[in-house]
Design a protein around this motif. Structure first.
Motif, PDB file in Angstrom:
ATOM      1  N   LEU A 136       0.690  -1.007  -0.004  1.00 13.31           N
ATOM      2  CA  LEU A 136       0.125  -0.029   0.114  1.00 13.31           C
ATOM      3  C   LEU A 136       0.368   1.183  -0.384  1.00 13.31           C
ATOM      4  O   LEU A 136       0.820   2.293  -0.830  1.00 13.31           O
ATOM      5  CB  LEU A 136      -0.911   0.033   1.268  1.00 13.31           C
ATOM      6  N   HIS A 137       1.567   1.302   0.710  1.00 17.89           N
ATOM      7  CA  HIS A 137       2.896   2.402   0.933  1.00 17.89           C
ATOM      8  C   HIS A 137       3.430   2.908  -0.225  1.00 17.89           C
ATOM      9  O   HIS A 137       3.729   3.935  -1.054  1.00 17.89           O
ATOM     10  CB  HIS A 137       3.070   1.960   2.330  1.00 17.89           C
ATOM     11  N   TYR A 138       4.138   1.590  -0.635  1.00 14.43           N
ATOM     12  CA  TYR A 138       4.770   1.576  -2.005  1.00 14.43           C
ATOM     13  C   TYR A 138       4.133   2.040  -3.100  1.00 14.43           C
ATOM     14  O   TYR A 138       4.827   3.067  -3.558  1.00 14.43           O
ATOM     15  CB  TYR A 138       6.192   0.194  -2.766  1.00 14.43           C
ATOM     16  N   GLY A 139       2.982   1.976  -3.543  1.00 15.82           N
ATOM     17  CA  GLY A 139       1.188   2.439  -4.193  1.00 15.82           C
ATOM     18  C   GLY A 139       1.781   3.849  -4.245  1.00 15.82           C
ATOM     19  O   GLY A 139       2.131   4.395  -5.134  1.00 15.82           O
ATOM     20  N   GLN A 140       1.536   4.158  -2.493  1.00 13.06           N
ATOM     21  CA  GLN A 140       1.517   5.651  -2.930  1.00 13.06           C
ATOM     22  C   GLN A 140       2.312   6.447  -2.259  1.00 13.06           C
ATOM     23  O   GLN A 140       2.024   7.275  -3.314  1.00 13.06           O
ATOM     24  CB  GLN A 140       0.808   5.849  -0.789  1.00 13.06           C
ATOM     25  N   ALA A 141       3.855   6.185  -2.236  1.00 11.44           N
ATOM     26  CA  ALA A 141       5.270   6.836  -2.775  1.00 11.44           C
ATOM     27  C   ALA A 141       4.459   7.090  -3.784  1.00 11.44           C
ATOM     28  O   ALA A 141       5.479   7.860  -4.985  1.00 11.44           O
ATOM     29  CB  ALA A 141       5.784   6.334  -2.397  1.00 11.44           C
TER      30      ALA A 141
ATOM     31  N   LEU B 255      11.805   9.326  -7.723  1.00  9.63           N
ATOM     32  CA  LEU B 255       9.991   7.540  -8.286  1.00  9.63           C
ATOM     33  C   LEU B 255      11.092   6.503  -8.481  1.00  9.63           C
ATOM     34  O   LEU B 255      10.149   5.452  -8.656  1.00  9.63           O
ATOM     35  CB  LEU B 255       9.582   8.432  -8.857  1.00  9.63           C
ATOM     36  N   LEU B 256      11.900   6.560  -9.616  1.00 11.29           N
ATOM     37  CA  LEU B 256      12.754   5.513  -9.440  1.00 11.29           C
ATOM     38  C   LEU B 256      12.903   4.273  -8.409  1.00 11.29           C
ATOM     39  O   LEU B 256      12.562   3.044  -8.835  1.00 11.29           O
ATOM     40  CB  LEU B 256      14.539   5.949 -10.673  1.00 11.29           C
ATOM     41  N   ARG B 257      13.547   5.473  -7.232  1.00  7.88           N
ATOM     42  CA  ARG B 257      14.517   4.543  -6.109  1.00  7.88           C
ATOM     43  C   ARG B 257      12.508   3.466  -6.008  1.00  7.88           C
ATOM     44  O   ARG B 257      12.939   2.175  -5.183  1.00  7.88           O
ATOM     45  CB  ARG B 257      14.570   4.869  -5.660  1.00  7.88           C
ATOM     46  N   VAL B 258      11.761   4.190  -5.604  1.00  5.37           N
ATOM     47  CA  VAL B 258      10.944   3.482  -5.146  1.00  5.37           C
ATOM     48  C   VAL B 258      10.515   2.173  -6.012  1.00  5.37           C
ATOM     49  O   VAL B 258       9.455   1.443  -5.472  1.00  5.37           O
ATOM     50  CB  VAL B 258       9.590   4.457  -5.313  1.00  5.37           C
ATOM     51  N   GLN B 259      10.202   2.569  -6.983  1.00  4.88           N
ATOM     52  CA  GLN B 259       9.590   1.567  -7.817  1.00  4.88           C
ATOM     53  C   GLN B 259      10.657   0.643  -7.916  1.00  4.88           C
ATOM     54  O   GLN B 259      10.521  -0.556  -8.148  1.00  4.88           O
ATOM     55  CB  GLN B 259      10.299   1.649  -9.890  1.00  4.88           C
ATOM     56  N   LEU B 260      11.933   0.632  -8.178  1.00  8.04           N
ATOM     57  CA  LEU B 260      13.686  -0.707  -8.006  1.00  8.04           C
ATOM     58  C   LEU B 260      12.828  -1.459  -6.514  1.00  8.04           C
ATOM     59  O   LEU B 260      12.632  -2.190  -6.286  1.00  8.04           O
ATOM     60  CB  LEU B 260      14.863   0.553  -8.193  1.00  8.04           C
ATOM     61  N   GLU B 261      12.449  -0.785  -5.070  1.00  9.15           N
ATOM     62  CA  GLU B 261      12.657  -1.453  -4.402  1.00  9.15           C
ATOM     63  C   GLU B 261      11.108  -1.757  -4.130  1.00  9.15           C
ATOM     64  O   GLU B 261      10.365  -3.340  -4.053  1.00  9.15           O
ATOM     65  CB  GLU B 261      11.880  -0.258  -3.138  1.00  9.15           C
ATOM     66  N   ARG B 262       9.998  -1.430  -5.093  1.00 11.23           N
ATOM     67  CA  ARG B 262       8.911  -2.360  -4.990  1.00 11.23           C
ATOM     68  C   ARG B 262       8.895  -3.975  -6.063  1.00 11.23           C
ATOM     69  O   ARG B 262       8.598  -4.624  -5.815  1.00 11.23           O
ATOM     70  CB  ARG B 262       8.066  -1.446  -6.228  1.00 11.23           C
ATOM     71  N   VAL B 263       9.738  -3.264  -7.222  1.00  5.65           N
ATOM     72  CA  VAL B 263      10.618  -4.518  -7.825  1.00  5.65           C
ATOM     73  C   VAL B 263      11.409  -5.406  -6.467  1.00  5.65           C
ATOM     74  O   VAL B 263      10.831  -6.964  -6.846  1.00  5.65           O
ATOM     75  CB  VAL B 263      11.881  -4.389  -8.990  1.00  5.65           C
ATOM     76  N   ALA B 264      12.025  -5.283  -6.140  1.00  3.83           N
ATOM     77  CA  ALA B 264      12.540  -5.903  -4.923  1.00  3.83           C
ATOM     78  C   ALA B 264      12.056  -7.146  -4.552  1.00  3.83           C
ATOM     79  O   ALA B 264      11.771  -8.083  -3.599  1.00  3.83           O
ATOM     80  CB  ALA B 264      13.628  -4.803  -4.180  1.00  3.83           C
ATOM     81  N   PHE B 265      10.684  -6.214  -3.908  1.00  4.37           N
ATOM     82  CA  PHE B 265       9.742  -6.584  -3.094  1.00  4.37           C
ATOM     83  C   PHE B 265       8.956  -7.578  -3.434  1.00  4.37           C
ATOM     84  O   PHE B 265       8.640  -8.406  -3.112  1.00  4.37           O
ATOM     85  CB  PHE B 265       8.818  -5.526  -2.354  1.00  4.37           C
ATOM     86  N   ALA B 266       8.231  -7.535  -4.731  1.00  7.12           N
ATOM     87  CA  ALA B 266       7.803  -8.922  -5.827  1.00  7.12           C
ATOM     88  C   ALA B 266       9.008  -9.797  -5.933  1.00  7.12           C
ATOM     89  O   ALA B 266       8.386 -10.637  -5.349  1.00  7.12           O
ATOM     90  CB  ALA B 266       8.049  -7.836  -7.153  1.00  7.12           C
ATOM     91  N   GLU B 267       9.965  -9.781  -5.906  1.00 14.85           N
ATOM     92  CA  GLU B 267      11.217 -10.265  -6.188  1.00 14.85           C
ATOM     93  C   GLU B 267      11.468 -11.718  -4.904  1.00 14.85           C
ATOM     94  O   GLU B 267      11.225 -12.369  -4.589  1.00 14.85           O
ATOM     95  CB  GLU B 267      12.613 -10.279  -6.205  1.00 14.85           C
ATOM     96  N   PHE B 268      11.204 -10.286  -3.579  1.00 16.17           N
ATOM     97  CA  PHE B 268      11.571 -10.809  -2.365  1.00 16.17           C
ATOM     98  C   PHE B 268      10.008 -11.910  -2.394  1.00 16.17           C
ATOM     99  O   PHE B 268      10.138 -12.716  -2.018  1.00 16.17           O
ATOM    100  CB  PHE B 268      11.182 -10.530  -0.799  1.00 16.17           C
ATOM    101  N   GLN B 269       8.654 -11.338  -2.241  1.00 17.25           N
ATOM    102  CA  GLN B 269       7.701 -12.436  -3.018  1.00 17.25           C
ATOM    103  C   GLN B 269       8.000 -13.377  -3.416  1.00 17.25           C
ATOM    104  O   GLN B 269       6.824 -14.957  -2.878  1.00 17.25           O
ATOM    105  CB  GLN B 269       6.416 -11.704  -2.860  1.00 17.25           C
ATOM    106  N   MET B 270       8.519 -13.420  -4.798  1.00 19.43           N
ATOM    107  CA  MET B 270       8.299 -14.314  -6.133  1.00 19.43           C
ATOM    108  C   MET B 270       9.415 -15.756  -5.004  1.00 19.43           C
ATOM    109  O   MET B 270       8.785 -17.099  -5.665  1.00 19.43           O
ATOM    110  CB  MET B 270       8.644 -13.720  -6.981  1.00 19.43           C
TER     111      MET B 270
END
Length: 1199
Positions: A1023-1028, A1042-1057
């Motif tokens: 939720l917070h990554y989306g709002q940021a 913006l790029l750093r947030v998106q990269l962290e979101r990708v890292a978060f997805a990788e962690f989930q995967m």
């Protein structure tokens, strides 16, 4: 003169109607309830006449005694020459109506009816002079009158040349006029003696009047020849002495010292004073004519005529005018032959012009009156000058001379005895006009001219009091506090601004319409005359002088184009007044030595008569002592002025006026940002006020209010000087400059006092802290003065302003100490502990803020109170920062002291919001306080997150506190309202969401066990990554964030995967990650745009140094993020290829997956080739990525 007023004594009763066209005006038309007027209708044309008795000392009218026929008037009655109230002055002279008027009789009347002079009345004179003027065309007699002008009023007095020259031969006075008269008018002048027949007729008339009031008709023995000679000589003496000419300036001091005193024969000796309106001419006339009444004849005048001599025109005009002036409807004529009474005859006033042998036209008399008035007003133009209207006996030529101009050609211009009475009258008229509370400012020009002419006439050394008073009134004409727009409205620029009558009026061009003036054909001797009427016959021509009858209005008030000019005029008059006062005070060497055995009188007053148990003087003394301003032993005049003397009173008023003028000058300089000049002027104002306090024996609350206002302005100036230190040299130069006028006024002040009472308030210091401290002390002193008596309740607006300024200056001082503490903190590198100096500065700053808040809260100023609470919160944050320490950053933890001060800051910010109540009260302040509160929470949460106090608290508790603080910060961060701060709020909110998302992401990575918490953290992080990301995408200048947030979101997805086992779940997570990668295209476009702008800038602005260029992107950060992005994109593409390849083997016919696999392989190969080339420039790398992301957006498939 008595004080009784006779209610309609000289008028017929209301409702009485005369026959033959004489109608009485109603009582409502008169100025007094009892006075009545009359209108005379003759020959189809109306001659308007209206008489209002302004004053009468005559007793109630009594009926006259009708003498029996054959009564011998040569025999005196028993009451002859005894004082009689019925006859008034006629009882002590041979004949009342023939009494010689005094040379200053018009001045006596003018003094008594000062309201009428200068504006409402055209002429003030004795009725005998009025009659003499109106008979000029009919009479061969000589005419000699003195004419003076005051405003639009002319004062006419008989100028007895014979009496003057008789005096000149005895005393040597008036020799210049005697020589002038003999040279130009009458070379063989000699005193003309009156005939025996003249004295015989006067004696007969006197006895007749006494018989008429006696009523017994009893004859008495004829007095002896010696008695007759005695009475004749006494009569003659009284006749000549009646003029009572004073010697020029031989009188003692009453006139010069007391302008209100009647002296020099300036007493109003007339039985009645009448406001007579004849056509459009308004005259104040003095008359002594006896009026009889009662029974059948309510008001009649009594005349005695020789039956053998017919009434001529001159006598008819005389009788007619007397009755008109006194509003007497009938005339009783007693005829005699050789003193033996023959008969009585009643004649109505309107019938007098038609008597046999005495026919004259009332319309012609009206024309004469209008022409003479026009002639005099057109040529007697200078106030203060004495004009001489002269017609020689038997001559038809009337000449007008300016005696003042002629007199000034002699050695002593004060030889003119009219100088002093004229000056006093000018002064009195000006005083009267000044005293009228409803006086319109349009009359200020008239008052100024009167006073200037008064001062011009007087000798400074002989009449210092009048000159000082006149100059003070001149200064009072200028309203120092009036708005500038009113000046221009009241004072048109096109009007004359110097004298009341312009030079053009004084030098009237020759014109046939304007009357007969001197021409080249006149004798050369006549060049001394101001104007000449060549023939008295011209006076009978209707409207001969009408074109010059319109006299220009009073002078316009001087047009002051700015405040400084107005105040400078005021100070010039004040200085002249001070010089007059100082010159009249004896030097110390001239003062008598004090007698040691005589106690010095002290003016104690009963405290019960004062405003409270302590008088203002005592309160003021205590205040001055507290301020360090009281000069011991210096509470009285040093020049030797006696308290209560006119010098003492006048100097007090002049000093107070100067202080007001300097205050207004200071205020004007303040508005022009000339702070050095403003401080100089307020210093002079305070020096003037200090001298006033030194001299004053009875302090007025109004004066204390002035002092409070002066100190308030002084505080303002000191504050502005503190805030404009960069221009200190110019301010110092202006402060030290002083005009000669200011120096002379200061010299006069120093004669009375040292003027150092408020020196502490007006020093131009170079130290900022000292200036702020002086400013605060000024406001505190101003506030303390308002606590005296009831000043605070009587002047609520000023009280509120003083408290506002006190609150403001305490805020300024508090900020000053706070900034000093912050500077000390920044300089502290090694020591971890807070220095004592810092703590002292905190205490000073906090004390100032606290007092300022109290000031604003006491006047319900919630907005300013909120601002000071906000500043107090900022001080608490500085205290918190000071406790952060300066040790090893790796070992640093968020300390309890920091938390304490940050929480105090939060409390003050919340108090500020409660003070404001709602945003509607002051949106800007409300938003500012919210921002500061949000910042405090954000800083506190950030420090706890970055420097977690793990030695004191558990990780979960810290995360909870950080989360709560971040959410509160988010609560007070308004991202929706459009304002200048909106981008900052959006950036702050995006950063908070990013930090919270990172924190939950970190918790998810490090947490083991509780699946519910893991799920909750996963949801919150997403939720917070989306709002940021959403908020950073709204901003145009944060592509890296913006790029750093998106990269962290990708890292978060990788962690989930990494935790997923099924290929479907992994492919879904992987597709979401690739979709996030595609949405980073916006960030790369922003980066590319900024890079291109930076590349283009040196080409277009080659002379501009690189250091001055606007800081752009952080290239290192961009390169770092770009490398991470490329590696993560390659990883995701490789994982997608791996996931899609086995799927193809198991399942056939999925066209979308085939396309996605093909596309991803193509993109992956291109990415590998691009990243393999290490020489590719940053813009080119970004272009490649944008191209690949476009392909990925078009070709990738999501099942």
């Amino acid at each position: 003169m008595g004080d009784s007023k006779e209610a309609g004594a000289e008028a017929p009763p209301a409702g009485a109607t005369a026959r033959g066209g004489l109608s009485l005006l109603s009582q409502g038309e008169s100025e007094e309830p009892s006075a009545q007027g009359s209108a005379l209708l003759l020959g189809g044309s109306e001659v308007k006449s209206r008489a209002v008795v302004k004053y009468s000392s005559a007793p109630p009218r009594a009926a006259f005694a009708r003498l029996e026929e054959k009564t011998d008037l040569k025999l005196p009655p028993a009451n002859w020459l005894r004082e009689s109230a019925k006859l008034g002055p006629a009882g002590t002279t041979i004949l009342g109506t023939g009494k010689k008027s005094k040379p200053f009789s018009s001045f006596g009347m003018a003094y008594d009816f000062i309201d009428s002079v200068g504006n409402d009345v055209d002429v003030v004179s004795d009725s005998e002079n009025i009659k003499k003027l109106l008979k000029i065309p009919y009479s061969k007699s000589h005419v000699s009158m003195a004419v003076h002008r005051v405003g639009r009023t002319l004062l006419l007095d008989e100028l007895d040349i014979q009496e003057l020259f008789m005096r000149s031969s005895q005393t040597g006075d008036w020799t210049w006029l005697k020589e002038f008269y003999q040279r130009l008018i009458d070379q063989k002048w000699q005193r003309k003696k009156k005939s025996k027949e003249h004295w015989y007729q006067k004696a007969i008339l006197s006895k007749f009047l006494y018989y008429s009031i006696n009523g017994d008709g009893a004859a008495q023995p004829v007095p002896s020849a010696a008695e007759q000679r005695e009475s004749s000589s006494s009569d003659q003496t009284g006749d000549s002495d009646g003029a009572s000419w004073p010697a020029p300036f031989e009188m003692p001091s009453p006139v010069s010292e007391d302008p209100s005193a009647s002296s020099q024969g300036l007493k109003n000796d007339f039985v009645r004073n009448i406001l007579w309106t004849f056509e459009d001419i308004h005259m104040l006339v003095g008359s002594n004519m006896p009026i009889f009444g009662g029974g059948r004849y309510p008001a009649v005048s009594l005349r005695l005529r020789d039956n053998n001599k017919p009434i001529n025109v001159l006598t008819g005009i005389d009788y007619w005018l007397d009755n008109l002036i006194c509003n007497v409807p009938e005339l009783v004529m007693c005829f005699h032959v050789n003193g033996i009474v023959q008969k009585y005859e009643m004649i109505k006033t309107e019938e007098i012009p038609n008597l046999e042998n005495s026919n004259f036209s009332t319309k012609v008399i009206k024309d004469i009156a209008q022409n003479i008035l026009s002639f005099l007003k057109s040529n007697c133009t200078k106030e203060g000058h004495t004009y001489w209207l002269f017609k020689a006996s038997g001559s038809d030529i009337v000449k007008l001379y300016d005696l003042t101009t002629l007199c000034e050609e002699t050695e002593d211009k004060y030889q003119n005895p009219f100088t002093m009475p004229v000056a006093i009258l000018l002064y009195k008229v000006a005083c009267n006009m000044m005293m009228k509370k409803n006086q319109n400012k349009k009359h200020y020009g008239t008052i100024r001219t009167l006073l200037l002419n008064c001062v011009k006439l007087l000798d400074k050394s002989r009449h210092p009091q009048i000159i000082a008073s006149a100059n003070y009134m001149l200064s009072e004409l200028f309203q120092l506090d009036e708005p500038k727009k009113e000046e221009s409205a009241e004072s048109p620029l096109n009007e004359n601004s110097d004298e009341s009558y312009s030079e053009e009026e004084e030098e009237m061009p020759d014109s046939d319409e304007n009357g007969a003036y001197c021409t080249s054909s006149d004798p050369p001797d006549d060049n001394k005359a101001v104007a000449i009427i060549k023939s008295v016959g011209e006076l009978s021509v209707p409207e001969k002088y009408k074109s010059i009858h319109q006299i220009r209005p009073s002078c316009a008030f001087p047009v002051c184009h700015d405040t400084e000019e107005r105040c400078r005029l005021v100070l010039s008059y004040v200085l002249e007044g001070l010089k007059s006062v100082d010159s009249s005070i004896k030097k110390e060497s001239d003062l008598p030595a004090a007698d040691p055995s005589t106690p010095i009188p002290l003016k104690y007053e009963d405290e019960s008569a004062r405003g409270g148990p302590e008088g203002l003087e005592k309160q003021m003394a205590l205040f001055l002592d507290k301020m360090g301003s009281l000069q011991k032993g210096n509470c009285s005049s040093q020049s030797g002025m006696t308290p209560g003397s006119w010098q003492h009173k006048m100097k007090l008023q002049l000093i107070l006026k100067s202080s007001k003028a300097y205050y207004v000058l200071s205020d004007a300089a303040m508005s022009l940002q000339k702070y050095g000049r403003a401080l100089r002027y307020i210093k002079l104002a305070l020096q003037s006020h200090d001298t006033y306090c030194c001299l004053c024996t009875n302090m007025l609350s109004e004066v204390l209010l002035f002092l409070s206002q002066y100190l308030t302005l002084c505080g303002d100036i000191q504050l502005m000087l503190a805030q404009n230190a960069n221009n200190r040299a110019a301010h110092l130069e202006e402060f030290n400059y002083q005009t000669k006028e200011d120096q002379e006024i200061l010299h006069s002040l120093h004669r009375e006092s040292s003027c150092q009472g408020f020196a502490w308030a007006t020093d131009l210091s170079t130290d900022l802290e000292s200036q702020l401290s002086v400013s605060c002390k000024c406001y505190e002193a101003a506030n303390e003065i308002l606590q005296f008596s009831d000043l605070k309740s009587q002047n609520p607006d000023h009280y509120v302003q003083v408290l506002k300024r006190m609150g403001n200056i305490r805020n300024e001082i508090g900020v000053f100490y706070m900034n000093q503490a912050a500077a000390l903190q920044s300089e502290r590198v090694v020591s971890k502990s807070v220095s004592t100096a810092e703590q002292q500065l905190w205490k000073k700053s906090f004390s100032c803020f606290e007092k300022g808040i109290h000031n604003f809260e006491s006047i319900d100023d919630a907005t300013n109170a909120a601002l000071l609470l906000c500043n107090t919160g900022r001080l608490m944050r500085i205290c918190a920062q000071a406790h952060c320490g300066a040790g090893d950053e790796f070992k640093r933890e968020f300390s309890p002291e920091e938390g304490l001060y940050y929480n105090k800051a939060v409390d003050y910010y919340l108090k500020a919001l409660r003070s404001l109540g709602t945003r509607d009260r002051h949106p800007a302040v409300w938003d500012s306080v919210n921002w500061e509160l949000s910042t405090t929470y954000f800083t506190m949460a950030t420090l706890q997150q970055d420097y977690a106090p793990l030695s004191r608290k558990a990780q979960e508790q810290i995360e909870k506190e950080v989360s709560e603080a971040m959410m509160k910060s988010l609560k007070y961060c308004d991202v929706d309202s459009a304002s200048a701060r909106q981008p900052l709020c959006q950036y702050r909110a995006a950063t908070i969401h990013h930090r919270l998302a990172s924190m939950y992401h970190s918790c998810l990575r490090n947490q083991v066990g509780d699946e519910y918490l893991r799920k909750q953290h996963r949801v919150l992080a997403d939720l917070h990554y989306g709002q940021a990301g959403r908020l950073f995408q709204l901003l145009k200048d944060t592509p890296c964030e913006l790029l750093r947030v998106q990269l962290e979101r990708v890292a978060f997805a990788e962690f989930q995967m990494s935790g997923q086992n099924s290929n479907v779940g992994k492919w879904k997570t992987l597709s979401g990650a690739l979709d996030i990668m595609v949405r980073t295209k916006h960030a790369f476009q922003l980066i590319r745009t900024e890079l291109m702008e930076e590349l283009d800038q040196p080409k277009s602005e080659e002379p501009t140094p690189v250091a001055d260029a606007t800081p752009g992107l952080n290239r290192e950060e961009v390169l770092k993020l770009l490398s991470i992005f490329e590696s993560r994109l390659a990883f995701l593409l490789l994982q997608s290829i791996k996931l899609l390849s086995p799927t193809r083997k198991k399942t056939s016919g999925n066209v979308e997956e085939d396309v996605a696999l093909k596309t991803n392989k193509h993109i992956y190969s291109q990415l590998l080739r691009a990243t393999a080339d290490k020489n590719t420039s940053l813009p080119d790398r970004i272009d490649v990525l944008l191209h690949l992301l476009d392909q990925l957006a078009r070709g990738s498939a999501v099942p």
